[in-house]
Design an enzyme around this catalytic site. Structure first.
Site, short mmCIF file in Angstrom:
data_model
loop_
_atom_site.label_atom_id
_atom_site.label_comp_id
_atom_site.label_asym_id
_atom_site.label_seq_id
_atom_site.Cartn_x
_atom_site.Cartn_y
_atom_site.Cartn_z
CD GLU A 120 5.95 61.15 8.81
OE1 GLU A 120 6.35 60.31 7.98
OE2 GLU A 120 6.70 61.83 9.54
CE LYS A 122 3.83 50.60 5.84
NZ LYS A 122 4.78 50.57 4.77
S1 IVH Z 1 9.73 56.06 8.34
C1 IVH Z 1 13.18 53.04 10.28
N1 IVH Z 1 7.69 57.09 7.12
O1 IVH Z 1 7.41 51.80 4.79
C2 IVH Z 1 12.16 53.17 9.21
N2 IVH Z 1 8.50 55.02 6.35
O2 IVH Z 1 6.97 49.14 5.82
C3 IVH Z 1 11.75 54.60 9.07
N3 IVH Z 1 7.34 54.14 4.38
O3 IVH Z 1 10.77 51.10 5.53
C4 IVH Z 1 10.73 54.69 8.01
N4 IVH Z 1 5.91 55.80 4.18
O4 IVH Z 1 10.19 52.42 3.31
C5 IVH Z 1 8.54 56.05 7.18
N5 IVH Z 1 5.90 58.16 6.14
C6 IVH Z 1 6.74 57.14 6.17
C7 IVH Z 1 6.69 56.07 5.26
C8 IVH Z 1 7.59 55.01 5.38
C9 IVH Z 1 6.33 54.65 3.68
C10 IVH Z 1 8.01 52.87 4.08
C11 IVH Z 1 9.48 52.83 4.44
C12 IVH Z 1 9.56 51.77 5.51
C13 IVH Z 1 8.42 50.90 5.11
C14 IVH Z 1 8.02 49.97 6.22
#
Ligand code: IVH
Length: 673
Positions: A120, A122
């Site tokens: 996905e 980020k």
């Molecule tokens: S999954 C256990 N998916 O990036 C953490 N996070 O740098 C599961 N973030 O803490 C997070 N896009 O706040 C996930 N598609 C995405 C994301 C994403 C941005 C953020 C999120 C995470 C941080 C880490």
């Protein structure tokens, strides 16, 4: 690394830890990062490597063990029953391959292509946890330190795309990002340009700042959005992909362009494809996130103290763009430092149009051999102003001109000082109008005294007209003075006078920051103000005494004592004091509950948690006078839901307004104090 002595390692550990903490503060608390994520991660990585080689260095408060930001005391705390972990970062194919190998080993799986991964974008936003109870939005909280965050529910209710109610009455905890879309960001900056104000640095910082506004109405006006990327538990589906589809069906905005990939090769191909499509999203993306799709397998892999083993981020390099240096100008800062700035042919970079790049100093121009007319690559770190990363020298056609650094200040003509001890070139004329302009701009800025309506444009006019030559002059301005200025209306004049008057009520730490003492940023000002509760006591402190404070080193101590010893500063401070700037015991501030004593307060609108009488009683118990109508003499308006004409009047007169969450925060503070 091995032959390095423990002493040398400890020394380096301290340096790195201090540097990382400084950047944490800049990023999380001041929303003003000065290095890129990649540079930050490199520091963190070096620290982790040192700790791996010398386990004795592994302190419990090491930056390697921390997740995210400190709590913001202005908001109620919110406890995350399931911690909000951060993610491991990777930057190369090799690191990604290691991650897949670890995961396969952890699950005792031989064929790596047997595992399905969701890839996905980020989202470069602000992490948020949303709580829906029986299908209704019940709470929204920031990550904070991972275990305890800030309750920003009132602001989340104002998001542009967040449903108050789901399609089904479920109890859910949804994790995602708050962000400001590119278009909205450009609009807000265009509004600021019209008002003569500095542009916001980037959408992420503005989103973070907007989420932490105490005025929910203003927060809503910013137009934040939300996008979900996870839901806790497996009630919706046994797979991640299924769960996110279900969230979308419930009416929530979900991260787009997610794709299920089997095995490392497919993942990598998709990660690279997403990078080429960075500009296609309404939000900024700073990488891809790769997550194991099967929730039961995730369970088996588990997590380390900091991040899950089933999920990783692949960070893209900072975006670069190619453009032309049209000119090189000199910028005179508030302390007289003269910084060269490149004027660029406008180019879009990380979601905003850039037309300036900092060239740092004279040496930098020489080292990189940057010439007027050169084609260059520019890159955006966290800063407002991007930097020139490289000159495309092979694209020169002979028309480029090397830059000759002038010997006189471009603003006042005074000779510049070039010294051996520092790289900065300085204008040492204390009356230099460029310095005055920057000092006043800083004085009135958000983090300092936050004088609304006193933007760069007005500051220029006030200086040109000779109405303001020092800070204290601001407090002598009358509406009649301002009305002489072109394009100044009666209402704006009254508002500006009220806003300037109200700046006297800011807490001492912000006044101290506003004075613009060299090396005294917002955080240092806070530390100094806590240790020395008024200006007399701070002015009397010697260099050595100041250094007894943990965070104050010789450079800051020297800058502070030099400042208070200088005649110019003393004259300025005395003039400010005569105008009541330091009055009210210096601690008088809207943030201190005692500030209410003797103030006139109006309560209007409907409050959810209080009856009108209860608020009145509470205010009166703190010594406030509660009246029924808003006038010039009103100091504060507390506005609940559906506040009407009184709120409008307060805004018109520039009277301070608290919403209910601010009132709750003040009460919590007063009662905790
Ligand atoms: S999954 C256990 N998916 O990036 C953490 N996070 O740098 C599961 N973030 O803490 C997070 N896009 O706040 C996930 N598609 C995405 C994301 C994403 C941005 C953020 C999120 C995470 C941080 C880490």
């Amino acid at each position: 690394m091995k032959d390095r002595s423990i002493e040398a390692a400890r020394e380096r550990w301290r340096e790195l830890a201090a540097e990382i903490r400084r950047h944490d503060r800049l990023y999380y608390e001041e929303a003003h990062p000065v290095i890129t994520d990649g540079e930050y991660d490199a520091l963190l990585r070096e620290l982790a490597e040192l700790e791996a080689a010398f386990p004795a260095l592994r302190a419990p408060d090491s930056p390697t063990r921390r997740v995210g930001e400190r709590r913001d005391e202005r908001f109620p705390p919110f406890r995350h029953d399931t911690p909000m972990l951060s993610l491991g970062n990777t930057y190369s194919r090799d690191e990604l391959a290691d991650f897949f190998a670890r995961a396969a080993r952890g699950l005792a799986i031989e064929d790596p292509d047997a595992l399905g991964w969701s890839v996905e974008p980020k989202v470069d936003g602000v992490a948020l946890s949303l709580h829906y109870a029986a299908g209704r939005l019940a709470a929204a909280a920031t990550r904070g330190d991972g275990v305890q965050g800030d309750d920003v529910t009132a602001n989340a209710r104002g998001f542009a795309n967040l449903p108050e109610r789901l399609a089904r009455p479920l109890d859910l905890v949804v994790r995602g990002e708050a962000y400001l879309d590119r278009a909205r960001f450009e609009d807000l900056n265009a509004e600021r340009a019209v008002a003569g104000e500095e542009p916001y640095a980037n959408p992420r910082n503005l989103a973070a700042g907007s989420l932490k506004l105490l005025d929910a109405g203003e927060a809503a006006r910013r137009g934040l959005s939300f996008v979900a990327h996870a839901v806790l538990g497996d009630a919706l589906s046994p797979s991640h992909a299924g769960a996110l589809d279900a969230l979308a069906d419930l009416g929530l905005p979900v991260v787009p362009d997610r794709r299920l990939c089997r095995g490392p090769a497919a993942v990598l191909a998709r990660v690279e494809q997403l990078e080429t499509r960075r500009d296609a999203f309404p939000f900024l993306i700073d990488g891809a996130v790769i997550k194991l799709d099967d929730l039961a397998l995730r369970e088996r892999l588990g997590a380390t103290a900091k991040s899950p083993r089933w999920c990783i981020a692949y960070k893209y390099a900072a975006e670069q763009a190619e453009t032309v240096v049209e000119d090189i100008l000199l910028n005179v800062g508030r302390t007289g430092a003269v910084t060269p700035v490149a004027v660029l042919a406008p180019v879009v970079l990380s979601g905003s149009t850039v037309s300036r790049a900092t060239l740092h100093n004279r040496e930098e121009i020489q080292r990189k051999d940057i010439r007027v007319g050169d084609r260059v690559l520019v890159e955006k770190g966290g800063e407002i102003i991007p930097k020139v990363v490289a000159v495309l020298a092979d694209r020169r056609d002979g028309s480029q001109k090397p830059f000759v650094f002038p010997e006189h200040c471009p603003a006042c003509g005074a000779p510049l000082r070039f010294s051996e001890e520092e790289v900065a070139v300085r204008c040492e004329n204390p009356a230099c109008p460029a310095q005055l302009r920057r000092r006043l701009g800083h004085f009135a800025s958000r983090g300092a005294l936050d004088i609304e309506g006193l933007g760069g444009q007005w500051i220029d006019v006030l200086i040109e007209r000779g109405l303001v030559g020092r800070f204290a002059d601001l407090y002598d301005l009358t509406a009649a003075d301002l009305l002489q200025l072109e394009r100044m209306g009666e209402k704006s004049a009254a508002n500006l006078v009220a806003a300037i008057a109200a700046s006297r009520r800011r807490p001492w730490r912000r006044k101290l920051f506003a004075l613009g003492i060299r090396h005294v940023g917002a955080e240092t000002a806070r530390i100094l103000a806590a240790a020395y509760p008024d200006r007399e006591r701070l002015a009397a402190a010697g260099e050595e005494e100041l250094q007894e404070l943990d965070e104050v080193g010789p450079v800051v101590a020297r800058a502070v004592t030099d400042f208070f010893a200088s005649d110019a500063a003393r004259r300025e401070l005395d003039a400010l004091a005569e105008r009541g700037f330091f009055a009210g015991g210096d601690e008088a501030s809207p943030e201190a509950p005692d500030w209410l004593a003797g103030r006139t307060v109006v309560v209007t609108g409907t409050l959810a948690e209080w009856s009108r009488d209860a608020v009145k009683e509470w205010l009166q118990a703190r010594g406030a006078r509660v009246t029924g109508s808003v006038s010039r003499r009103t100091d504060l308006v507390i506005a609940g839901e559906n506040a009407g004409s009184k709120l409008a009047k307060a805004r018109e007169l520039g009277v301070e307004v608290w919403d209910e969450s601010r009132l709750a925060a003040e009460r919590a503070r007063a009662e905790g104090a």
